[in-house]
Scaffold this motif. Structure first.
Motif, PDB file in Angstrom:
ATOM      1  N   ILE A  41      52.966  33.418  80.854  1.00 50.44           N
ATOM      2  CA  ILE A  41      51.548  33.787  80.816  1.00 50.44           C
ATOM      3  C   ILE A  41      51.239  34.147  79.365  1.00 50.44           C
ATOM      4  CG2 ILE A  41      49.756  35.310  81.688  1.00 50.44           C
ATOM      5  CD1 ILE A  41      50.999  33.465  83.819  1.00 50.44           C
ATOM      6  N   GLU A  42      50.221  33.497  78.825  1.00 49.21           N
ATOM      7  CA  GLU A  42      49.930  33.627  77.403  1.00 49.21           C
ATOM      8  C   GLU A  42      48.568  34.267  77.160  1.00 49.21           C
ATOM      9  OE1 GLU A  42      50.227  29.544  76.388  1.00 49.21           O
ATOM     10  OE2 GLU A  42      52.392  29.465  76.686  1.00 49.21           O
ATOM     11  N   LEU A  43      48.501  35.078  76.128  1.00 48.47           N
ATOM     12  CA  LEU A  43      47.263  35.729  75.699  1.00 48.47           C
ATOM     13  C   LEU A  43      46.745  35.016  74.462  1.00 48.47           C
ATOM     14  CD1 LEU A  43      45.188  38.094  75.499  1.00 48.47           C
ATOM     15  CD2 LEU A  43      46.960  39.379  74.270  1.00 48.47           C
ATOM     16  N   HIS A  44      45.423  34.756  74.442  1.00 45.50           N
ATOM     17  CA  HIS A  44      44.791  34.095  73.306  1.00 45.50           C
ATOM     18  C   HIS A  44      43.601  34.951  72.867  1.00 45.50           C
ATOM     19  CE1 HIS A  44      47.109  30.606  74.686  1.00 45.50           C
ATOM     20  NE2 HIS A  44      46.649  30.901  75.888  1.00 45.50           N
ATOM     21  N   VAL A  45      43.604  35.385  71.606  1.00 48.17           N
ATOM     22  CA  VAL A  45      42.531  36.243  71.101  1.00 48.17           C
ATOM     23  C   VAL A  45      41.945  35.628  69.832  1.00 48.17           C
ATOM     24  CG1 VAL A  45      41.884  38.568  70.356  1.00 48.17           C
ATOM     25  CG2 VAL A  45      43.771  38.269  71.972  1.00 48.17           C
ATOM     26  N   LYS A  46      40.660  35.281  69.883  1.00 51.73           N
ATOM     27  CA  LYS A  46      39.976  34.759  68.691  1.00 51.73           C
ATOM     28  C   LYS A  46      39.331  35.928  67.961  1.00 51.73           C
ATOM     29  CE  LYS A  46      36.682  31.314  67.005  1.00 51.73           C
ATOM     30  NZ  LYS A  46      37.663  30.796  66.009  1.00 51.73           N
ATOM     31  N   LEU A  47      39.615  36.035  66.657  1.00 52.87           N
ATOM     32  CA  LEU A  47      39.131  37.168  65.875  1.00 52.87           C
ATOM     33  C   LEU A  47      38.056  36.758  64.869  1.00 52.87           C
ATOM     34  CD1 LEU A  47      42.547  38.925  65.099  1.00 52.87           C
ATOM     35  CD2 LEU A  47      40.926  39.446  66.930  1.00 52.87           C
ATOM     36  N   GLY A  48      37.193  37.710  64.565  1.00 50.91           N
ATOM     37  CA  GLY A  48      36.147  37.489  63.576  1.00 50.91           C
ATOM     38  C   GLY A  48      36.637  37.814  62.180  1.00 50.91           C
ATOM     39  N   VAL A  49      37.704  37.157  61.765  1.00 51.87           N
ATOM     40  CA  VAL A  49      38.263  37.321  60.420  1.00 51.87           C
ATOM     41  C   VAL A  49      38.497  35.928  59.831  1.00 51.87           C
ATOM     42  CG1 VAL A  49      39.385  39.518  60.963  1.00 51.87           C
ATOM     43  CG2 VAL A  49      40.639  37.381  61.290  1.00 51.87           C
ATOM     44  N   ASP A  50      38.855  35.894  58.571  1.00 51.75           N
ATOM     45  CA  ASP A  50      39.142  34.620  57.907  1.00 51.75           C
ATOM     46  C   ASP A  50      40.579  34.645  57.408  1.00 51.75           C
ATOM     47  OD1 ASP A  50      39.309  32.327  56.366  1.00 51.75           O
ATOM     48  OD2 ASP A  50      37.321  32.563  55.481  1.00 51.75           O
ATOM     49  N   SER A  51      41.454  33.904  58.073  1.00 52.20           N
ATOM     50  CA  SER A  51      42.878  33.933  57.753  1.00 52.20           C
ATOM     51  C   SER A  51      43.202  33.390  56.365  1.00 52.20           C
ATOM     52  CB  SER A  51      43.676  33.134  58.800  1.00 52.20           C
ATOM     53  OG  SER A  51      43.259  31.775  58.804  1.00 52.20           O
ATOM     54  N   ARG A  52      42.209  32.765  55.710  1.00 49.92           N
ATOM     55  CA  ARG A  52      42.438  32.251  54.351  1.00 49.92           C
ATOM     56  C   ARG A  52      42.505  33.370  53.326  1.00 49.92           C
ATOM     57  NH1 ARG A  52      37.549  28.098  54.037  1.00 49.92           N
ATOM     58  NH2 ARG A  52      36.581  29.974  54.940  1.00 49.92           N
ATOM     59  N   HIS A  53      42.001  34.546  53.714  1.00 47.22           N
ATOM     60  CA  HIS A  53      41.998  35.684  52.794  1.00 47.22           C
ATOM     61  C   HIS A  53      43.136  36.655  53.127  1.00 47.22           C
ATOM     62  CE1 HIS A  53      38.164  34.409  51.148  1.00 47.22           C
ATOM     63  NE2 HIS A  53      37.689  34.295  52.387  1.00 47.22           N
ATOM     64  N   ALA A  54      43.893  37.032  52.115  1.00 44.34           N
ATOM     65  CA  ALA A  54      45.053  37.907  52.316  1.00 44.34           C
ATOM     66  C   ALA A  54      44.664  39.257  52.906  1.00 44.34           C
ATOM     67  CB  ALA A  54      45.788  38.106  50.992  1.00 44.34           C
ATOM     68  N   ASP A  55      43.467  39.756  52.564  1.00 40.45           N
ATOM     69  CA  ASP A  55      43.058  41.073  53.057  1.00 40.45           C
ATOM     70  C   ASP A  55      42.470  41.024  54.466  1.00 40.45           C
ATOM     71  OD1 ASP A  55      40.693  39.822  52.443  1.00 40.45           O
ATOM     72  OD2 ASP A  55      39.871  41.472  51.245  1.00 40.45           O
ATOM     73  N   GLN A  56      42.486  39.839  55.087  1.00 36.89           N
ATOM     74  CA  GLN A  56      42.001  39.722  56.460  1.00 36.89           C
ATOM     75  C   GLN A  56      43.082  39.193  57.406  1.00 36.89           C
ATOM     76  OE1 GLN A  56      37.979  38.166  57.124  1.00 36.89           O
ATOM     77  NE2 GLN A  56      37.563  38.349  54.936  1.00 36.89           N
ATOM     78  N   GLN A  57      44.314  39.253  56.973  1.00 31.88           N
ATOM     79  CA  GLN A  57      45.417  38.828  57.829  1.00 31.88           C
ATOM     80  C   GLN A  57      45.636  39.848  58.949  1.00 31.88           C
ATOM     81  OE1 GLN A  57      47.322  36.042  57.887  1.00 31.88           O
ATOM     82  NE2 GLN A  57      45.954  35.227  56.323  1.00 31.88           N
ATOM     83  N   VAL A  58      45.982  39.365  60.108  1.00 28.88           N
ATOM     84  CA  VAL A  58      46.321  40.236  61.235  1.00 28.88           C
ATOM     85  C   VAL A  58      47.689  39.799  61.731  1.00 28.88           C
ATOM     86  CG1 VAL A  58      45.686  41.050  63.537  1.00 28.88           C
ATOM     87  CG2 VAL A  58      43.893  40.484  61.870  1.00 28.88           C
TER      88      VAL A  58
END
Length: 228
Positions: A41-58
């Protein structure tokens, strides 16, 4: 894309326009896992961030209270006392340069997680281009570059999972098996989801959690009405 009969039948149980409560969504994910094996069973979460920016990595790690349903094979690259410590902790493979060469020369990947001590990172770095694309490169942020190899090995064996953004700003992480049942899956879900919420970058603007869903390995997605 044409879907199989099993998927089509399972999809009839899910209202694609509705966002379900967590327990109801997980119950549906379990019911729609109709394959002959114990589906994840898998969880999928779409975030309001931009992974191209180092300060928005999660990115982070959590130990699931009920484990993952899978026993991970752990490779530890270490020497001396730390190698002995890793063996005592239950690592599946322990070694140094000889295992690095085995990976490089024999394309050996009989492990799921690679842990190393900081002093061995220079050697491990030589095969970074091999380990990286497979998601196996040790990283301090995931707790896989550490002097406390006992803790690292035991947590992985107990059900530690890593969550991180993909290029589409979505986190995908397995939270257990169909056989766990709704209650145990809900405990694992809450542990991972709470960690993702707490990991919100300071640079993230606007709505952080855009969408949440769960699905079985072969089943349809089920939307969740998740609170921020």
């Amino acid at each position: 894309m044409k879907q199989g009969k099993r998927y089509v039948e399972a999809s009839k149980l899910v209202d694609a326009t509705k966002a379900y409560e967590v327990a109801d969504a997980l119950d549906l994910a379990v019911k729609t896992a109709t394959a002959k094996f114990d589906e994840s069973i898998e969880l999928h979460v779409k975030l309001g961030v931009d992974s191209r920016h180092a300060d928005q990595q999660v990115r982070g790690v959590v130990v699931l209270p009920n484990g993952t349903g899978k026993t991970s094979r752990v490779l530890v690259i270490a020497k001396g006392a730390k190698a002995d410590e890793a063996e005592a902790a239950g690592a599946d493979y322990v070694g140094g340069e000889e295992l690095i060469n085995k990976i490089k020369n024999e394309n050996w990947f009989e492990f799921d997680v690679c842990v190393t001590t900081p002093d061995m990172m220079g050697l491990v770095g030589r095969i970074g281009k091999i380990l990286g694309p497979k998601g196996l490169m040790p990283n301090p942020k995931s707790g896989t570059v550490t002097m406390d190899v006992t803790k690292a090995v035991k947590e992985i064996k107990a059900g530690k999972v890593e969550y991180r953004l993909d290029k589409g700003n979505i986190i995908h992480v397995a939270i257990g098996k169909k056989s766990f049942g709704t209650e145990k899956l809900a405990e694992n879900f809450n542990t991972v989801f709470d960690a993702i919420v707490k990991a919100k970058p300071a640079a993230a603007k606007g709505q952080y959690i855009r969408s949440v869903s769960v699905s079985s390995t072969m089943g349809p997605g089920v939307k969740i009405a998740a609170k921020q």
